[in-house]
Design an enzyme around this catalytic site. Structure first.
Site, mmCIF file in Angstrom:
data_model
loop_
_atom_site.group_PDB
_atom_site.id
_atom_site.type_symbol
_atom_site.label_atom_id
_atom_site.label_comp_id
_atom_site.label_asym_id
_atom_site.label_seq_id
_atom_site.Cartn_x
_atom_site.Cartn_y
_atom_site.Cartn_z
ATOM 1 N N ASN A 53 -10.330 -3.978 -2.201
ATOM 2 C CA ASN A 53 -10.421 -4.522 -3.569
ATOM 3 C C ASN A 53 -11.349 -5.735 -3.603
ATOM 4 O O ASN A 53 -12.081 -5.938 -4.569
ATOM 5 C CB ASN A 53 -9.028 -4.791 -4.164
ATOM 6 C CG ASN A 53 -8.399 -6.097 -3.739
ATOM 7 O OD1 ASN A 53 -8.655 -7.134 -4.336
ATOM 8 N ND2 ASN A 53 -7.571 -6.064 -2.699
ATOM 9 N N GLU A 82 -3.738 3.077 1.312
ATOM 10 C CA GLU A 82 -3.024 3.503 0.091
ATOM 11 C C GLU A 82 -3.291 4.980 -0.205
ATOM 12 O O GLU A 82 -2.380 5.732 -0.577
ATOM 13 C CB GLU A 82 -3.456 2.643 -1.106
ATOM 14 C CG GLU A 82 -2.718 3.045 -2.392
ATOM 15 C CD GLU A 82 -3.350 2.482 -3.645
ATOM 16 O OE1 GLU A 82 -3.717 1.292 -3.671
ATOM 17 O OE2 GLU A 82 -3.485 3.261 -4.623
ATOM 18 N N HIS A 134 0.813 -1.231 0.000
ATOM 19 C CA HIS A 134 0.000 0.000 0.000
ATOM 20 C C HIS A 134 0.840 1.272 0.000
ATOM 21 O O HIS A 134 0.360 2.334 -0.367
ATOM 22 C CB HIS A 134 -0.819 0.097 1.289
ATOM 23 C CG HIS A 134 -1.934 -0.868 1.395
ATOM 24 N ND1 HIS A 134 -2.631 -1.329 0.322
ATOM 25 C CD2 HIS A 134 -2.512 -1.436 2.491
ATOM 26 C CE1 HIS A 134 -3.579 -2.150 0.743
ATOM 27 N NE2 HIS A 134 -3.523 -2.237 2.054
ATOM 28 N N HIS A 159 -8.513 4.933 3.299
ATOM 29 C CA HIS A 159 -7.801 3.710 2.927
ATOM 30 C C HIS A 159 -6.300 3.972 3.006
ATOM 31 O O HIS A 159 -5.826 5.056 2.643
ATOM 32 C CB HIS A 159 -8.193 3.282 1.506
ATOM 33 C CG HIS A 159 -7.600 1.962 1.109
ATOM 34 N ND1 HIS A 159 -6.321 1.841 0.629
ATOM 35 C CD2 HIS A 159 -8.109 0.706 1.140
ATOM 36 C CE1 HIS A 159 -6.064 0.565 0.386
ATOM 37 N NE2 HIS A 159 -7.143 -0.142 0.688
#
Ligand code: F3S
Length: 293
Positions: free
Chosen positions: A232, A136, A84, A134
């Site tokens: 995801n 990332e 990430h 998130h």
């Protein structure tokens, strides 16, 4: 007997595989090993690593504590950054504390960091299309020298305003939905800013989403395997449910209700952090009707 179709793209992507292999290859080197956050969204893998002595640093306080412990017992430590990625200041902070860093940020994520760093330095206003909060996205925000706006919904895109005198650069979270990205970009482009769009959704994600949709559209039952916190995998589930109402989102075969599959067509896909053995357990259950636990 049920007819089974498993997505070729199911399971570890290149970036996750590389990060997990990096951690395993560091075990046994006479130094403490930590990952910054769980290395992947999979409890089995994280537990296996824990048993082999790999710790998890969740934040800067943990880094300070680890650095102190290492000084006290004179043992070096390595902190591994997961696929990430992290904000630039986090990388700098870990190094400043005297700990070694192995940066296993996926190269596709690192490319976004470079774009954000360079374009923000040139005066561009950064927009990240992705899920606020998130890891990332948080990491990517941390490479902009002038902050960034995160846009996830149509309403957020409609309400977005920027300085009309400066350009806008749009990037995407690597695992964002392609369809949603296009929708949000269309709304943003209508605002008439000088906008540069870089679609940074990674190929592994594109293929996984396309294949999931195709398989789900010809299946009676669809099974998506992924971690509870894996965005995801959650997106794969949404995509599959859109075309196959009987879609199950599970972490392992244990989460599946008892299914009377008869001669149903069953599709399986899995998120980027799902190990092969977990996919195989589900395949065996669909083929034999037996859950071996
Ligand atoms: Fe990298 Fe794409 Fe996987 S960005 S971590 S290859 S989902």
């Amino acid at each position: 007997m049920a007819e089974l179709e498993t997505a070729k793209s199911a399971g570890f992507c290149f970036g996750v595989e590389k990060a997990v292999n990096t951690v395993y290859s560091e075990i046994g080197k006479s130094r403490k090993i930590y990952t910054y956050g769980p290395i992947i969204h999979n409890e089995n893998v994280v537990e296996d690593l824990r048993k082999q002595g790999v710790g998890i640093a969740m934040n800067e306080d943990d880094i300070v504590r680890i650095a102190e412990e290492c000084r006290k017992d004179c043992t070096p430590a390595t902190v591994i950054i997961r696929s990430h990625g992290v904000p630039k200041k986090t990388l700098d902070f870990i190094r400043e504390q005297g700990l070694d860093v192995i940066d296993a940020t996926c190269p596709f994520v690192a490319r976004i960091h470079r774009i954000v760093e360079e374009e923000s330095a040139k005066g561009s206003q950064i927009v990240i299309i992705g899920n606020a909060g998130h890891a990332e996205v948080e990491g990517t925000m941390g490479w902009s020298c002038s902050g960034a706006s995160v846009i996830e919904t149509k309403e957020e895109a409609q309400n977005f305003t920027a300085d009309p005198e400066k350009p806008v650069t749009i990037v995407a979270q690597t695992t964002f939905s392609m369809v949603k990205f296009d929708e949000l970009v269309d709304i943003l482009m209508d605002k008439g800013y000088n906008t540069n769009v870089v679609n940074t959704i990674c190929n592994a994600t594109r293929q996984r989403q396309e294949e999931a949709r195709e398989i789900a559209s010809r299946s009676d039952v669809m099974i998506v395997i992924g971690g509870r916190n894996s965005s995801n995998s959650a997106k794969l589930c949404d995509i599959c449910r859109g075309v196959c109402p009987e879609t199950y989102f599970i972490q392992t075969v244990r989460d599946l209700p008892v299914l009377d599959l008869g001669s149903a067509k069953v599709g399986i896909t899995a998120g980027a952090s799902t190990p092969k053995n977990i996919i195989e357990e589900v395949q065996n259950y669909v083929r034999t009707g037996r859950r071996e636990f």
